[in-house]
Design a protein around this motif. Structure first.
Motif, PDB file in Angstrom:
ATOM      1  N   GLY A   9       0.813  -1.200   0.000  1.00 30.29           N
ATOM      2  CA  GLY A   9       0.000   0.000   0.000  1.00 30.29           C
ATOM      3  C   GLY A   9       0.849   1.253   0.000  1.00 30.29           C
ATOM      4  N   GLY A  10       0.184   2.385  -0.206  1.00 29.03           N
ATOM      5  CA  GLY A  10       0.881   3.654  -0.226  1.00 29.03           C
ATOM      6  C   GLY A  10       0.024   4.749  -0.797  1.00 29.03           C
ATOM      7  N   LEU A  11       0.662   5.871  -1.067  1.00 28.38           N
ATOM      8  CA  LEU A  11       0.006   7.040  -1.645  1.00 28.38           C
ATOM      9  C   LEU A  11       0.223   7.050  -3.146  1.00 28.38           C
ATOM     10  N   VAL A  12      -0.851   7.225  -3.895  1.00 23.66           N
ATOM     11  CA  VAL A  12      -0.770   7.240  -5.345  1.00 23.66           C
ATOM     12  C   VAL A  12      -1.732   8.288  -5.891  1.00 23.66           C
ATOM     13  N   GLN A  13      -1.377   8.882  -7.014  1.00 22.48           N
ATOM     14  CA  GLN A  13      -2.241   9.879  -7.647  1.00 22.48           C
ATOM     15  C   GLN A  13      -3.394   9.214  -8.394  1.00 22.48           C
ATOM     16  N   PRO A  14      -4.512   9.926  -8.543  1.00 21.96           N
ATOM     17  CA  PRO A  14      -5.597   9.387  -9.378  1.00 21.96           C
ATOM     18  C   PRO A  14      -5.075   8.999 -10.754  1.00 21.96           C
ATOM     19  N   GLY A  15      -5.527   7.847 -11.225  1.00 22.88           N
ATOM     20  CA  GLY A  15      -5.058   7.323 -12.495  1.00 22.88           C
ATOM     21  C   GLY A  15      -3.821   6.453 -12.385  1.00 22.88           C
ATOM     22  N   SER A  17      -1.218   3.449 -10.460  1.00 24.82           N
ATOM     23  CA  SER A  17      -1.302   2.012 -10.240  1.00 24.82           C
ATOM     24  C   SER A  17      -0.578   1.622  -8.967  1.00 24.82           C
ATOM     25  N   LEU A  18      -0.990   0.497  -8.416  1.00 25.72           N
ATOM     26  CA  LEU A  18      -0.387  -0.040  -7.211  1.00 25.72           C
ATOM     27  C   LEU A  18      -0.605  -1.547  -7.208  1.00 25.72           C
ATOM     28  N   ARG A  19       0.359  -2.279  -6.686  1.00 22.40           N
ATOM     29  CA  ARG A  19       0.251  -3.736  -6.581  1.00 22.40           C
ATOM     30  C   ARG A  19       0.360  -4.154  -5.130  1.00 22.40           C
ATOM     31  N   LEU A  20      -0.669  -4.810  -4.630  1.00 26.50           N
ATOM     32  CA  LEU A  20      -0.691  -5.309  -3.269  1.00 26.50           C
ATOM     33  C   LEU A  20      -0.337  -6.792  -3.242  1.00 26.50           C
ATOM     34  N   TYR A  80      -2.154 -11.595  -4.967  1.00 28.09           N
ATOM     35  CA  TYR A  80      -1.848 -10.243  -5.392  1.00 28.09           C
ATOM     36  C   TYR A  80      -3.114  -9.519  -5.821  1.00 28.09           C
ATOM     37  N   LEU A  81      -3.064  -8.205  -5.733  1.00 18.20           N
ATOM     38  CA  LEU A  81      -4.109  -7.368  -6.289  1.00 18.20           C
ATOM     39  C   LEU A  81      -3.438  -6.231  -7.054  1.00 18.20           C
ATOM     40  N   GLN A  82      -3.491  -6.306  -8.365  1.00 17.96           N
ATOM     41  CA  GLN A  82      -2.959  -5.256  -9.218  1.00 17.96           C
ATOM     42  C   GLN A  82      -4.058  -4.224  -9.452  1.00 17.96           C
ATOM     43  N   MET A  83      -3.815  -3.000  -9.046  1.00 17.32           N
ATOM     44  CA  MET A  83      -4.793  -1.931  -9.143  1.00 17.32           C
ATOM     45  C   MET A  83      -4.293  -0.883 -10.123  1.00 17.32           C
ATOM     46  N   SER A  84      -5.125  -0.531 -11.077  1.00 16.98           N
ATOM     47  CA  SER A  84      -4.788   0.493 -12.046  1.00 16.98           C
ATOM     48  C   SER A  84      -5.950   1.467 -12.184  1.00 16.98           C
ATOM     49  N   SER A  85      -5.690   2.574 -12.870  1.00 20.00           N
ATOM     50  CA  SER A  85      -6.705   3.619 -13.038  1.00 20.00           C
ATOM     51  C   SER A  85      -7.363   3.962 -11.714  1.00 20.00           C
ATOM     52  N   LEU A  86      -6.548   4.139 -10.707  1.00 13.13           N
ATOM     53  CA  LEU A  86      -7.065   4.335  -9.355  1.00 13.13           C
ATOM     54  C   LEU A  86      -7.821   5.644  -9.222  1.00 13.13           C
ATOM     55  N   LYS A  87      -8.858   5.596  -8.411  1.00 18.20           N
ATOM     56  CA  LYS A  87      -9.720   6.732  -8.145  1.00 18.20           C
ATOM     57  C   LYS A  87      -9.680   7.076  -6.665  1.00 18.20           C
ATOM     58  N   PRO A  88      -9.994   8.317  -6.312  1.00 17.59           N
ATOM     59  CA  PRO A  88     -10.051   8.662  -4.885  1.00 17.59           C
ATOM     60  C   PRO A  88     -10.982   7.750  -4.089  1.00 17.59           C
ATOM     61  N   GLY A 103      -5.699 -10.279   7.392  1.00 15.88           N
ATOM     62  CA  GLY A 103      -4.477  -9.723   7.914  1.00 15.88           C
ATOM     63  C   GLY A 103      -4.690  -8.367   8.536  1.00 15.88           C
ATOM     64  N   PRO A 104      -3.604  -7.702   8.918  1.00 16.77           N
ATOM     65  CA  PRO A 104      -3.699  -6.371   9.527  1.00 16.77           C
ATOM     66  C   PRO A 104      -4.049  -5.267   8.537  1.00 16.77           C
ATOM     67  N   GLY A 105      -3.939  -5.538   7.258  1.00 21.95           N
ATOM     68  CA  GLY A 105      -4.322  -4.587   6.240  1.00 21.95           C
ATOM     69  C   GLY A 105      -3.182  -3.684   5.813  1.00 21.95           C
ATOM     70  N   THR A 106      -3.350  -3.075   4.652  1.00 25.08           N
ATOM     71  CA  THR A 106      -2.402  -2.104   4.139  1.00 25.08           C
ATOM     72  C   THR A 106      -3.173  -0.913   3.577  1.00 25.08           C
ATOM     73  N   GLN A 107      -2.728   0.279   3.916  1.00 26.93           N
ATOM     74  CA  GLN A 107      -3.437   1.501   3.547  1.00 26.93           C
ATOM     75  C   GLN A 107      -3.142   1.892   2.112  1.00 26.93           C
ATOM     76  N   VAL A 108      -4.199   2.158   1.367  1.00 26.35           N
ATOM     77  CA  VAL A 108      -4.095   2.704   0.018  1.00 26.35           C
ATOM     78  C   VAL A 108      -4.779   4.058   0.009  1.00 26.35           C
ATOM     79  N   THR A 109      -4.038   5.083  -0.363  1.00 27.67           N
ATOM     80  CA  THR A 109      -4.581   6.429  -0.433  1.00 27.67           C
ATOM     81  C   THR A 109      -4.407   6.966  -1.845  1.00 27.67           C
ATOM     82  N   VAL A 110      -5.511   7.326  -2.473  1.00 29.04           N
ATOM     83  CA  VAL A 110      -5.499   7.871  -3.831  1.00 29.04           C
ATOM     84  C   VAL A 110      -5.855   9.346  -3.734  1.00 29.04           C
ATOM     85  N   SER A 111      -4.883  10.191  -3.982  1.00 29.28           N
ATOM     86  CA  SER A 111      -5.078  11.629  -3.815  1.00 29.28           C
ATOM     87  C   SER A 111      -4.079  12.391  -4.655  1.00 29.28           C
TER      88      SER A 111
END
Length: 112
Positions: A9-15, A17-20, A80-88, A103-111
């Motif tokens: 997880g992490g911080l990513v801009q709209p549009g 991608s992130l891979r969990l 795995y979870l490949q996430m693309s075209s991420l939205k807020p 699990g304890p989870g992982t934070q994904v922030t789209v901003s």
């Protein structure tokens, strides 16, 4: 004793991608389906994607269909979870779950 640990997880801009990743142990990984969930204060915990034990079948929530891809590597006991075209609206804590465990989870922030 089922053990699940999410990462990626992490911080990513709209549009963007992130891979969990979800590292699993304590059970026969290849015998059970795996589901990714996400949780927000407003919507609670909701399923995002599910993959069958051998990876031949997948299902997605309508909100992520066409943007997210779930996969698994049974030799590595990892999903795995490949996430693309991420939205807020994708902002949430993401969990992997199996056999009533998560699990304890992982934070994904789209901003921006």
């Amino acid at each position: 004793q089922v053990q699940l640990v999410e990462s990626g997880g992490g911080l990513v801009q709209p549009g963007g991608s992130l891979r969990l990743s979800c590292a699993a142990s304590g059970y026969t990984f290849s015998d059970y389906a795996m589901t990714w969930y996400r949780q927000t204060p407003g919507k609670g915990r909701e399923p995002v994607a599910t993959i069958s034990p051998t990876g031949v079948s997948t299902n997605y929530a309508d909100s992520v269909k066409g943007r997210f891809t779930i996969s698994r590597d049974n030799a590595k006991n990892t999903a795995y979870l490949q996430m693309s075209s991420l939205k807020p609206e994708d902002t949430a804590v993401y969990y992997c779950g199996v056999l009533g465990n998560w699990g304890p989870g992982t934070q994904v922030t789209v901003s921006a």
